[in-house]
Design an enzyme around this catalytic site. Structure first.
Site, PDB file in Angstrom:
ATOM      1  N   THR A 130       0.428  -1.252   0.008  1.00 45.10           N
ATOM      2  CA  THR A 130      -0.247  -0.452  -0.176  1.00 45.10           C
ATOM      3  C   THR A 130       0.756   1.109   0.310  1.00 45.10           C
ATOM      4  OG1 THR A 130      -1.347   1.332   1.585  1.00 45.10           O
ATOM      5  CG2 THR A 130       0.205  -0.537   2.439  1.00 45.10           C
ATOM      6  N   ASP A 131      -0.082   2.474  -0.405  1.00 46.08           N
ATOM      7  CA  ASP A 131       1.035   3.448  -0.262  1.00 46.08           C
ATOM      8  C   ASP A 131       0.946   3.906   0.951  1.00 46.08           C
ATOM      9  OD1 ASP A 131      -1.262   4.781  -0.141  1.00 46.08           O
ATOM     10  OD2 ASP A 131      -1.470   6.304  -1.566  1.00 46.08           O
ATOM     11  N   GLU A 132       0.230   3.537   1.882  1.00 45.66           N
ATOM     12  CA  GLU A 132       0.391   4.308   3.380  1.00 45.66           C
ATOM     13  C   GLU A 132       1.983   4.098   3.917  1.00 45.66           C
ATOM     14  OE1 GLU A 132      -3.890   3.894   5.354  1.00 45.66           O
ATOM     15  OE2 GLU A 132      -4.119   3.331   3.577  1.00 45.66           O
ATOM     16  N   TYR A 155      -1.257  -1.088  11.016  1.00 44.94           N
ATOM     17  CA  TYR A 155      -1.977  -1.438   9.685  1.00 44.94           C
ATOM     18  C   TYR A 155      -0.838  -0.828   9.255  1.00 44.94           C
ATOM     19  CZ  TYR A 155      -3.322  -1.795   4.682  1.00 44.94           C
ATOM     20  OH  TYR A 155      -3.406  -1.814   3.214  1.00 44.94           O
ATOM     21  N   LYS A 159       2.801  -2.540   7.538  1.00 42.46           N
ATOM     22  CA  LYS A 159       2.476  -3.597   6.052  1.00 42.46           C
ATOM     23  C   LYS A 159       3.834  -2.983   5.495  1.00 42.46           C
ATOM     24  CE  LYS A 159       0.104  -4.604   2.867  1.00 42.46           C
ATOM     25  NZ  LYS A 159      -0.603  -5.746   2.988  1.00 42.46           N
ATOM     26  N   PRO A 210     -20.782   9.071   8.118  1.00 43.09           N
ATOM     27  CA  PRO A 210     -20.089  10.120   9.613  1.00 43.09           C
ATOM     28  C   PRO A 210     -18.490   9.953   9.273  1.00 43.09           C
ATOM     29  CG  PRO A 210     -19.720   7.150   9.426  1.00 43.09           C
ATOM     30  CD  PRO A 210     -20.791   7.782   8.600  1.00 43.09           C
ATOM     31  N   ARG A 219      -6.917  11.439  -0.643  1.00 42.91           N
ATOM     32  CA  ARG A 219      -6.781   9.971  -1.083  1.00 42.91           C
ATOM     33  C   ARG A 219      -6.892  10.217  -2.503  1.00 42.91           C
ATOM     34  NH1 ARG A 219      -5.481  10.476   3.606  1.00 42.91           N
ATOM     35  NH2 ARG A 219      -6.377   8.496   5.350  1.00 42.91           N
ATOM     36  N   PRO A 287      -7.384   8.221  15.538  1.00 43.28           N
ATOM     37  CA  PRO A 287      -6.186   8.887  16.196  1.00 43.28           C
ATOM     38  C   PRO A 287      -4.318   9.032  14.797  1.00 43.28           C
ATOM     39  CG  PRO A 287      -7.278   6.993  17.451  1.00 43.28           C
ATOM     40  CD  PRO A 287      -8.222   7.422  15.824  1.00 43.28           C
TER      41      PRO A 287
HETATM   42  P1  NAD Z   1      -9.350  -6.949   2.511  1.00 48.04           P
HETATM   43  O1  NAD Z   1      -9.532  -7.245   4.094  1.00 48.04           O
HETATM   44  O2  NAD Z   1     -10.891  -6.682   1.559  1.00 48.04           O
HETATM   45  O3  NAD Z   1      -8.903  -8.970   2.286  1.00 48.04           O
HETATM   46  C1  NAD Z   1      -8.546  -9.553   2.736  1.00 48.04           C
HETATM   47  C2  NAD Z   1      -8.289 -11.002   2.621  1.00 48.04           C
HETATM   48  O4  NAD Z   1      -7.407 -11.584   3.165  1.00 48.04           O
HETATM   49  C3  NAD Z   1      -9.998 -11.609   3.376  1.00 48.04           C
HETATM   50  O5  NAD Z   1     -10.418 -12.155   1.790  1.00 48.04           O
HETATM   51  C4  NAD Z   1      -9.189 -12.293   4.501  1.00 48.04           C
HETATM   52  O6  NAD Z   1      -9.864 -13.335   4.175  1.00 48.04           O
HETATM   53  C5  NAD Z   1      -7.534 -12.446   3.582  1.00 48.04           C
HETATM   54  N1  NAD Z   1      -6.818 -12.953   5.140  1.00 48.04           N
HETATM   55  C6  NAD Z   1      -6.767 -12.270   6.062  1.00 48.04           C
HETATM   56  N2  NAD Z   1      -6.531 -12.821   7.109  1.00 48.04           N
HETATM   57  C7  NAD Z   1      -5.359 -14.069   6.952  1.00 48.04           C
HETATM   58  C8  NAD Z   1      -4.906 -14.890   7.059  1.00 48.04           C
HETATM   59  N3  NAD Z   1      -4.124 -14.843   8.266  1.00 48.04           N
HETATM   60  N4  NAD Z   1      -4.678 -16.306   6.602  1.00 48.04           N
HETATM   61  C9  NAD Z   1      -5.377 -16.297   5.158  1.00 48.04           C
HETATM   62  N5  NAD Z   1      -6.267 -14.693   4.369  1.00 48.04           N
HETATM   63  C10 NAD Z   1      -6.332 -14.608   5.614  1.00 48.04           C
HETATM   64  O7  NAD Z   1      -8.093  -6.549   1.476  1.00 48.04           O
HETATM   65  P2  NAD Z   1      -8.558  -5.389   0.036  1.00 48.04           P
HETATM   66  O8  NAD Z   1      -8.505  -4.442   0.333  1.00 48.04           O
HETATM   67  O9  NAD Z   1      -8.570  -6.470  -0.698  1.00 48.04           O
HETATM   68  O10 NAD Z   1      -6.541  -5.473   0.777  1.00 48.04           O
HETATM   69  C11 NAD Z   1      -5.477  -6.860  -0.241  1.00 48.04           C
HETATM   70  C12 NAD Z   1      -4.991  -6.100  -0.010  1.00 48.04           C
HETATM   71  O11 NAD Z   1      -4.390  -5.237  -0.466  1.00 48.04           O
HETATM   72  C13 NAD Z   1      -3.124  -5.969   1.689  1.00 48.04           C
HETATM   73  O12 NAD Z   1      -2.668  -6.868   1.444  1.00 48.04           O
HETATM   74  C14 NAD Z   1      -4.020  -4.698   1.421  1.00 48.04           C
HETATM   75  O13 NAD Z   1      -2.538  -4.299   2.203  1.00 48.04           O
HETATM   76  C15 NAD Z   1      -3.709  -4.184  -0.298  1.00 48.04           C
HETATM   77  N6  NAD Z   1      -3.605  -3.278  -0.100  1.00 48.04           N
HETATM   78  C16 NAD Z   1      -4.922  -2.697   0.162  1.00 48.04           C
HETATM   79  C17 NAD Z   1      -5.648  -1.421  -0.396  1.00 48.04           C
HETATM   80  C18 NAD Z   1      -7.181  -0.762  -0.765  1.00 48.04           C
HETATM   81  O14 NAD Z   1      -7.818   0.033  -0.491  1.00 48.04           O
HETATM   82  N7  NAD Z   1      -8.389  -1.565  -0.190  1.00 48.04           N
HETATM   83  C19 NAD Z   1      -4.482  -0.363  -1.317  1.00 48.04           C
HETATM   84  C20 NAD Z   1      -3.446  -0.578  -1.126  1.00 48.04           C
HETATM   85  C21 NAD Z   1      -3.270  -2.461  -1.175  1.00 48.04           C
HETATM   86  P1  TYD Z   2     -10.922   4.187   4.355  1.00 50.71           P
HETATM   87  O1  TYD Z   2     -11.487   3.768   4.051  1.00 50.71           O
HETATM   88  O2  TYD Z   2     -10.616   3.778   5.572  1.00 50.71           O
HETATM   89  O3  TYD Z   2      -8.804   4.361   4.114  1.00 50.71           O
HETATM   90  P2  TYD Z   2      -7.911   4.182   4.076  1.00 50.71           P
HETATM   91  O4  TYD Z   2      -8.115   4.734   5.947  1.00 50.71           O
HETATM   92  O5  TYD Z   2      -6.918   2.904   4.518  1.00 50.71           O
HETATM   93  O6  TYD Z   2      -7.388   5.598   3.878  1.00 50.71           O
HETATM   94  O7  TYD Z   2     -10.409   5.547   5.177  1.00 50.71           O
HETATM   95  C1  TYD Z   2     -10.409   6.892   3.846  1.00 50.71           C
HETATM   96  C2  TYD Z   2     -11.213   7.858   4.112  1.00 50.71           C
HETATM   97  O8  TYD Z   2     -12.140   8.410   4.499  1.00 50.71           O
HETATM   98  C3  TYD Z   2     -10.122   8.570   5.566  1.00 50.71           C
HETATM   99  O9  TYD Z   2      -9.497   9.659   5.462  1.00 50.71           O
HETATM  100  C4  TYD Z   2     -10.543   7.864   5.920  1.00 50.71           C
HETATM  101  C5  TYD Z   2     -12.067   8.982   6.145  1.00 50.71           C
HETATM  102  N1  TYD Z   2     -13.254   7.798   6.638  1.00 50.71           N
HETATM  103  C6  TYD Z   2     -14.476   8.466   6.843  1.00 50.71           C
HETATM  104  O10 TYD Z   2     -14.035   9.656   6.987  1.00 50.71           O
HETATM  105  N2  TYD Z   2     -15.059   8.288   7.567  1.00 50.71           N
HETATM  106  C7  TYD Z   2     -15.428   7.215   7.490  1.00 50.71           C
HETATM  107  O11 TYD Z   2     -16.696   6.243   8.220  1.00 50.71           O
HETATM  108  C8  TYD Z   2     -14.131   5.762   7.540  1.00 50.71           C
HETATM  109  C9  TYD Z   2     -14.647   3.777   7.465  1.00 50.71           C
HETATM  110  C10 TYD Z   2     -12.930   6.706   6.553  1.00 50.71           C
END
Ligand code: NAD
Ligand code: TYD
Length: 347
Positions: A130-132, A155, A159, A210, A219, A287
């Protein structure tokens, strides 16, 4: 190739699995997922009967199990997405993130090393990050692949740690790896704890929206199928031991995004203009909330020709349509333990 995709029942993973199963019949795809609250096999109903698709239910934290499946299936490639992925949950339970994101990643690296060590050629460990990990930007600038890591949430710290382990295995043992760091994704099958799917669900239910703090947090949003396409490209064509940033060239302040979402939802739901915006409620800030993320995706664009294929307005409309057409999916994931999570987090 025999390819292990971890976390394939989750949001991004399910789009990656679908793409690989459909577009690469020459590969056998093994989807390993523990099916946590975020994993849902409903996401893959359309490909589950394909002859090149196999599901393995298991936990990446369980080293014995991981070693066993590597020995049995002799994977040639790993695309590692399994993770605990929600920042708010990481604030209440950091250890769960250390276990899956750090320990689980090292278990996979060890298992791959054990079966690949005599011949790393034609092997690939792809770590999806992730970019985070880069921390927060101020008003200007973009994250580059060379930006120093500076994670602020449990988180992003977990990562970042997993990224470091992948690189360390490359340097120390010669593990062939690629890492991508992607911006915020949105699209179908997204669990309604993240901003966009949570707010779509709340608008449907006429519940408060919220917005954390002043809503000015920024973002960079990317449609999930564009991310899956980037992963496909990098897996097949990315250079060994390289990192690629992936982003949407699409920055939005949360409050502006929420207003656009409200407008589009009013139209789709046949509600009069301004109805959903009335649900916006400013709540206590998260936070350690990172002010701004924004990606410079120039490297993947120049080297591999990748760029996003849809505008945000198009992607958001597709996403809203998907949620409105998949009410049962939404009802299933928001029943049971979701209610408890929601009460704890927002009330
Ligand atoms: P998600 O939470 O939707 O899915 C995670 C999946 O991993 C689920 O199917 C869960 O059952 C499985 N999982 C969790 N713990 C596990 C374990 N211990 N063993 C086996 N399986 C397990 O996540 P996502 O949003 O699809 O993200 C997928 C990946 O991409 C992550 O590594 C995340 O850090 C990365 N990522 C996500 C975003 C985003 O915006 N969602 C952006 C950049 C990178
Ligand atoms: P999120 O979807 O949790 O992604 P990330 O924190 O990984 O970027 O949140 C996106 C943005 O939205 C972040 O600035 C937090 C904000 N946010 C709210 O304002 N309210 C909410 O209920 C949630 C879940 C996120």
């Amino acid at each position: 190739m025999n390819i292990l995709i971890t976390g394939g029942a989750g949001f991004i993973g399910s789009h990656v699995v679908r793409r690989f199963v459909k577009n690469h019949p020459q590969h056998n795809i093994y989807n390993l997922d523990a099916l946590t609250y975020a994993g849902n096999l409903e996401n893959l109903r359309d490909v589950e009967k394909s002859s090149n698709y196999h599901f393995l239910k298991g936990d990446i934290v369980d080293a014995n199990y991981i070693n066993e499946i590597f020995n049995t299936y002799q994977f040639d490639g790993v695309i590692h997405l399994a993770a605990e992925s929600h920042v708010d949950r990481s604030i209440t339970d950091p250890l769960a993130f250390v276990k899956t994101n750090v320990f689980g990643t090292v278990n996979l690296l060890n298992a791959a090393k054990a079966i690949w060590v005599d011949d790393f050629s034609e092997k690939r460990f792809y770590h999806v990050s992730t970019d985070e990990v880069y921390g927060s930007l101020g008003a200007d600038g973009l994250f580059l692949e060379t930006t120093a890591y500076d994670p602020n949430s449990p988180y992003s710290a977990s990562k970042a740690s997993s990224d470091h382990f992948v690189r360390a295995y490359g340097e120390t043992y010669g593990m062939p790896y690629v890492i991508t760091n992607c911006s915020n994704n949105y699209g179908p099958n997204h669990f309604p704890e993240k901003l966009i799917p949570l707010f779509i669900n709340n608008i449907i239910e006429n519940q408060p929206l919220p917005v954390y703090g002043d809503g000015k947090y920024t973002r960079d949003w990317l449609f999930v199928e564009d991310h899956a396409r980037a992963i496909d490209l990098v897996f097949h064509k990315g250079r060994n031991h390289e990192t690629y940033n992936i982003g949407g060239f699409n920055e939005w302040q949360n409050i502006d995004l929420v207003k656009l979402l409200c407008q589009q939802m009013d139209v789709k739901l046949g509600r009069s203009e301004g109805t959903s915006e009335k649900l916006i409620t400013y709540v206590k800030d998260r936070p350690g909330h990172d002010l701004r993320y924004a990606i410079d995706a120039g490297k993947i664009n120049k080297e591999l020709g990748w760029e996003p294929s849809v505008t945000f307005e198009q992607g958001l409309e597709k996403t809203i349509d998907w949620y409105l057409n998949n009410e049962e999916w939404l009802n299933n994931v928001t029943s049971g333990s979701y209610q408890e999570y929601y009460q704890k987090m927002y009330n």
